[in-house]
Structure formats: structure tokens, C-alpha cells
Design an enzyme around this catalytic site. Structure first.
Site, PDB file in Angstrom:
ATOM      1  N   HIS A  43       6.312   3.816   0.964  1.00  0.00           N
ATOM      2  CA  HIS A  43       5.384   4.059   2.067  1.00  0.00           C
ATOM      3  C   HIS A  43       5.890   3.281   3.274  1.00  0.00           C
ATOM      4  O   HIS A  43       5.922   2.052   3.247  1.00  0.00           O
ATOM      5  CB  HIS A  43       3.989   3.566   1.651  1.00  0.00           C
ATOM      6  CG  HIS A  43       2.898   3.875   2.629  1.00  0.00           C
ATOM      7  ND1 HIS A  43       1.568   3.701   2.311  1.00  0.00           N
ATOM      8  CD2 HIS A  43       2.915   4.346   3.896  1.00  0.00           C
ATOM      9  CE1 HIS A  43       0.816   4.052   3.348  1.00  0.00           C
ATOM     10  NE2 HIS A  43       1.621   4.435   4.331  1.00  0.00           N
TER      11      HIS A  43
ATOM     12  N   GLY B 298      -3.862   3.462  -8.797  1.00  0.00           N
ATOM     13  CA  GLY B 298      -4.530   2.664  -9.812  1.00  0.00           C
ATOM     14  C   GLY B 298      -4.138   2.976 -11.245  1.00  0.00           C
ATOM     15  O   GLY B 298      -4.797   2.513 -12.179  1.00  0.00           O
TER      16      GLY B 298
ATOM     17  N   ARG C  71       8.236 -14.066   1.897  1.00  0.00           N
ATOM     18  CA  ARG C  71       9.094 -15.133   2.400  1.00  0.00           C
ATOM     19  C   ARG C  71       9.983 -14.673   3.563  1.00  0.00           C
ATOM     20  O   ARG C  71      10.879 -15.415   3.964  1.00  0.00           O
ATOM     21  CB  ARG C  71       9.983 -15.667   1.271  1.00  0.00           C
ATOM     22  CG  ARG C  71       9.246 -16.554   0.305  1.00  0.00           C
ATOM     23  CD  ARG C  71       8.794 -17.832   1.005  1.00  0.00           C
ATOM     24  NE  ARG C  71       8.023 -18.679   0.136  1.00  0.00           N
ATOM     25  CZ  ARG C  71       8.552 -19.646  -0.627  1.00  0.00           C
ATOM     26  NH1 ARG C  71       9.837 -19.848  -0.644  1.00  0.00           N
ATOM     27  NH2 ARG C  71       7.766 -20.380  -1.375  1.00  0.00           N
TER      28      ARG C  71
ATOM     29  N   HIS D 159       5.580  -3.913   4.261  1.00  0.00           N
ATOM     30  CA  HIS D 159       6.486  -4.113   3.106  1.00  0.00           C
ATOM     31  C   HIS D 159       7.813  -3.388   3.335  1.00  0.00           C
ATOM     32  O   HIS D 159       8.796  -4.017   3.701  1.00  0.00           O
ATOM     33  CB  HIS D 159       5.813  -3.794   1.767  1.00  0.00           C
ATOM     34  CG  HIS D 159       4.892  -2.599   1.739  1.00  0.00           C
ATOM     35  ND1 HIS D 159       5.254  -1.369   2.208  1.00  0.00           N
ATOM     36  CD2 HIS D 159       3.621  -2.473   1.277  1.00  0.00           C
ATOM     37  CE1 HIS D 159       4.249  -0.526   2.026  1.00  0.00           C
ATOM     38  NE2 HIS D 159       3.231  -1.157   1.482  1.00  0.00           N
TER      39      HIS D 159
ATOM     40  N   ASP E 280       7.118  -0.095  -3.238  1.00  0.00           N
ATOM     41  CA  ASP E 280       6.608  -0.863  -2.088  1.00  0.00           C
ATOM     42  C   ASP E 280       6.433  -2.348  -2.396  1.00  0.00           C
ATOM     43  O   ASP E 280       6.735  -3.205  -1.572  1.00  0.00           O
ATOM     44  CB  ASP E 280       5.229  -0.354  -1.650  1.00  0.00           C
ATOM     45  CG  ASP E 280       5.281   1.028  -1.032  1.00  0.00           C
ATOM     46  OD1 ASP E 280       6.386   1.511  -0.737  1.00  0.00           O
ATOM     47  OD2 ASP E 280       4.199   1.624  -0.863  1.00  0.00           O
TER      48      ASP E 280
ATOM     49  N   GLU F 286       5.708   8.246   1.543  1.00  0.00           N
ATOM     50  CA  GLU F 286       4.290   8.264   1.913  1.00  0.00           C
ATOM     51  C   GLU F 286       4.195   7.837   3.368  1.00  0.00           C
ATOM     52  O   GLU F 286       4.881   6.901   3.795  1.00  0.00           O
ATOM     53  CB  GLU F 286       3.499   7.277   1.072  1.00  0.00           C
ATOM     54  CG  GLU F 286       3.375   7.669  -0.367  1.00  0.00           C
ATOM     55  CD  GLU F 286       2.649   6.590  -1.149  1.00  0.00           C
ATOM     56  OE1 GLU F 286       2.099   5.654  -0.558  1.00  0.00           O
ATOM     57  OE2 GLU F 286       2.667   6.691  -2.373  1.00  0.00           O
TER      58      GLU F 286
ATOM     59  N   THR G  56      -4.355  -1.479   0.080  1.00  0.00           N
ATOM     60  CA  THR G  56      -3.498  -0.353  -0.278  1.00  0.00           C
ATOM     61  C   THR G  56      -4.204   0.891   0.244  1.00  0.00           C
ATOM     62  O   THR G  56      -5.281   0.785   0.823  1.00  0.00           O
ATOM     63  CB  THR G  56      -3.272  -0.281  -1.807  1.00  0.00           C
ATOM     64  OG1 THR G  56      -2.429   0.840  -2.109  1.00  0.00           O
ATOM     65  CG2 THR G  56      -4.580  -0.140  -2.564  1.00  0.00           C
TER      66      THR G  56
ATOM     67  N   GLY H  76       2.813   2.621  -8.789  1.00  0.00           N
ATOM     68  CA  GLY H  76       3.502   1.506  -8.150  1.00  0.00           C
ATOM     69  C   GLY H  76       3.157   0.150  -8.712  1.00  0.00           C
ATOM     70  O   GLY H  76       3.921  -0.460  -9.455  1.00  0.00           O
ATOM     71  N   HIS H  77       1.951  -0.338  -8.371  1.00  0.00           N
ATOM     72  CA  HIS H  77       1.611  -1.734  -8.630  1.00  0.00           C
ATOM     73  C   HIS H  77       1.817  -2.147 -10.082  1.00  0.00           C
ATOM     74  O   HIS H  77       2.414  -3.197 -10.375  1.00  0.00           O
ATOM     75  CB  HIS H  77       0.161  -2.000  -8.192  1.00  0.00           C
ATOM     76  CG  HIS H  77      -0.234  -3.421  -8.353  1.00  0.00           C
ATOM     77  ND1 HIS H  77      -0.897  -3.874  -9.460  1.00  0.00           N
ATOM     78  CD2 HIS H  77      -0.005  -4.498  -7.578  1.00  0.00           C
ATOM     79  CE1 HIS H  77      -1.086  -5.186  -9.340  1.00  0.00           C
ATOM     80  NE2 HIS H  77      -0.555  -5.573  -8.209  1.00  0.00           N
TER      81      HIS H  77
ATOM     82  N   ASN I  20       6.751   3.948  -7.328  1.00  0.00           N
ATOM     83  CA  ASN I  20       6.545   3.422  -5.974  1.00  0.00           C
ATOM     84  C   ASN I  20       7.042   1.972  -5.913  1.00  0.00           C
ATOM     85  O   ASN I  20       6.525   1.111  -6.636  1.00  0.00           O
ATOM     86  CB  ASN I  20       5.042   3.508  -5.639  1.00  0.00           C
ATOM     87  CG  ASN I  20       4.746   3.041  -4.226  1.00  0.00           C
ATOM     88  OD1 ASN I  20       5.282   2.027  -3.793  1.00  0.00           O
ATOM     89  ND2 ASN I  20       3.891   3.748  -3.525  1.00  0.00           N
TER      90      ASN I  20
HETATM   91  N1  PXP Z   1       0.077   7.414  -4.395  1.00  0.00           N
HETATM   92  C1  PXP Z   1      -0.254   7.111  -3.119  1.00  0.00           C
HETATM   93  C2  PXP Z   1      -0.428   8.230  -2.161  1.00  0.00           C
HETATM   94  C3  PXP Z   1      -0.406   5.777  -2.698  1.00  0.00           C
HETATM   95  O1  PXP Z   1      -0.716   5.509  -1.422  1.00  0.00           O
HETATM   96  C4  PXP Z   1      -0.184   4.752  -3.635  1.00  0.00           C
HETATM   97  C5  PXP Z   1      -0.294   3.324  -3.205  1.00  0.00           C
HETATM   98  O2  PXP Z   1       0.756   3.019  -2.346  1.00  0.00           O
HETATM   99  C6  PXP Z   1       0.197   5.104  -4.936  1.00  0.00           C
HETATM  100  C7  PXP Z   1       0.291   6.440  -5.303  1.00  0.00           C
HETATM  101  C8  PXP Z   1       0.485   4.074  -5.979  1.00  0.00           C
HETATM  102  O3  PXP Z   1      -0.688   3.410  -6.304  1.00  0.00           O
HETATM  103  P1  PXP Z   1      -0.627   2.169  -7.277  1.00  0.00           P
HETATM  104  O4  PXP Z   1       0.186   1.108  -6.597  1.00  0.00           O
HETATM  105  O5  PXP Z   1      -2.054   1.792  -7.444  1.00  0.00           O
HETATM  106  O6  PXP Z   1       0.043   2.627  -8.546  1.00  0.00           O
END
Ligand code: PXP
Length: 246
Positions: free
Chosen positions: A43, A192, A18, A50, A9, A70, A100, A213-214, A7
Site C-alpha cells: 500500500h 484481519g 528507526r 511505511h 507493508d 493498494e 490500517t 499482511g499483519h 502484504n
Molecule cells: N487488504 C486490504 C485492502 C488492506 O488494506 C489490508 C491492510 O493493509 C489488507 C488486505 C491486509 O490486512 P491485514 O494486515 O489485517 O492482514
């Protein structure tokens, strides 16, 4: 072994801090692919906080692996997705004040509206996944609404503070995977997940895809996106179920 959807995002989140043109999430997607990502996830939020419409268009044109969008079930976003036609759309709940996506879509409660969005998107040839909590009724309602897949919210596992909470969350996920198998759904996981917590969940049989993602974007600040993705792929490989449903 489960596929890895990356992900991107939060690459766009840094850009938007910025309101400039770097870092480009489209560039990040290329780097993620070179690092071994099996899919790219983004997403397109209603508030475009974003990823924006230009990113979505360019991702659709350039991503060579599975593109997973998403999205909420808002009419405007459903219309954009139907035109964009990514390989997969994952329907999620969306609240403007959240940091999120928090928790899953309530497919039981919003069955009529969700089914109608699934119908419109399926007509465009898109595979549909529902981001839900690991609750049997939500899986059954998702199958009934026409989803091919569900993405189980892994937040309870990721945020568990004690071994008992963690094993409770894992057994809920295992139970949901079993219900998914019974009703014919592909099962994905996400939310997470990090380099520290991926091993246990990766070894649970039944997940065919993780969306992360994060943690990957955070690590990419130090080692670059390509290497950050390659490291997560290595962990998924090393900890893949020995024999299982996937
Ligand atoms: N899956 C879905 C459906 C999400 O909404 C998100 C967050 O955007 C993620 C996965 C990824 O989550 P994380 O950023 O905590 O890895």
C-alpha cells in the site's frame, strides 16, 4: 483454491520505526515468493508511513508473481500507479489517522471520482479491484464503475466476538460472493485474517484471492518470512473448498 497475496507493508513499518534501511520490504517480497506467495501486495499511502516510492519501484522491477498495489484515488497516487503499472491496483479508502485501512471504499457514494480513477488506471493496462464491504449495492456499483474484481472486507468476520456474530459475517460474505458472481466480478478477501481464523473463511467457496499482511509479518519475526508464508499456504490448501466456485 484461493491465491495468497502477501502484504509486506509492515516490514516497512518496522524499518520506518528507526528511519533506517532494514528490514527491507523488497527483500521480504523475495522471501515471500520463495515461501509460495502467489502475489505481493503493498500500500503506497499518501503519507508514505511505511512503503515508499523507492520500494514501489523496486518491487515493480523484482517481483515475479502478481504485484498488487493498494492505493487511494488521490491524483498523485493514481499518476504514480499509471506509470508504475503493477498487475493489479486495489482501490481503498484512506484516512491519515487510521492504524490500517478500516472498512471499505464507498463506491456508491463516490461513484464519479472512483470511475474516473478506474478509467485512468485501466488505460494503463492495470486490473482494478475495489476494497468494499460485503453489501450488494457496493458490488453492483463496483461492476458498474468498471472494476474487474472486488476485495471484500473480512473485518466483521475477523473481529467477531461471538459465534452468532461470526456466522452472521460469514453469511454476509457468502451473499456478497453470490452477487459478485451475478454481476461478473472476481471476488477476493482481506483484512484481519490470521493463522487462527483462516480455516473457516478459506473453506467458503467463491474467493479467488486472499490478501494477508499483519499476521504473516508477525509470524515471520519468529520463523522467517519464507516459512510464515508456507504455513499460510498450507492452511489455504488444507481448508480449500471441496468443490466450489474457485
Ligand atoms: N487488504 C486490504 C485492502 C488492506 O488494506 C489490508 C491492510 O493493509 C489488507 C488486505 C491486509 O490486512 P491485514 O494486515 O489485517 O492482514
Amino acid at each position: 483454491m484461493a491465491l495468497l497475496g502477501v502484504n509486506i507493508d509492515h516490514v516497512a513499518t518496522v524499518r520506518q520505526a528507526r528511519r533506517t534501511d532494514e528490514p527491507d520490504p523488497v527483500w521480504a517480497a523475495v522471501e515471500a515468493e520463495l515461501g509460495g506467495a502467489d502475489g505481493i501486495t503493498f500500500h503506497l499511502r499518501e503519507d508514505r508511513r511505511h512503503v515508499n516510492d523507492r520500494d514501489a519501484r523496486l518491487l515493480r522491477e523484482t517481483v515475479g508473481v502478481k504485484l498488487n498495489m493498494e492505493m487511494s484515488i488521490a491524483d498523485e497516487i493514481v499518476a504514480i500507479a499509471s506509470e508504475l503499472r503493477p498487475a493489479q491496483c486495489t482501490l481503498v479508502p484512506e484516512r491519515r489517522e487510521e492504524l490500517t485501512t478500516e472498512g471499505g471504499l464507498d463506491v456508491v457514494r463516490h461513484h464519479a471520482r472512483v470511475s474516473s480513477a478506474v478509467g485512468r488506471l485501466s488505460e494503463a493496462g492495470i486490473v482494478l479491484s475495489a476494497f468494499i464491504e460485503p453489501i450488494a449495492d457496493q458490488l453492483k456499483a463496483s461492476a458498474d464503475a468498471g472494476f474487474r474484481a472486488v476485495e471484500l472486507w473480512t473485518g466483521a468476520y475477523a473481529h467477531a466476538k461471538t459465534p452468532a456474530e461470526k456466522s452472521g459475517a460469514l453469511s454476509n460474505l457468502a451473499g456478497a460472493i453470490e452477487v459478485g458472481r451475478q454481476v461478473g466480478l472476481e471476488v477476493h478477501g482481506g483484512h484481519g485474517l490470521t493463522y487462527r481464523n483462516i480455516s473457516t473463511i478459506a473453506s467458503l467457496p467463491g474467493f479467488s484471492e486472499f490478501n494477508i499482511g499483519h499476521s504473516i509479518v508477525a509470524r515471520s519475526v519468529y520463523v522467517g518470512m519464507r516459512e510464515a508464508v508456507a504455513e499460510m499456504k498450507r492452511l489455504l490448501t488444507v481448508h480449500a473448498p471441496v468443490s466450489g466456485l474457485n
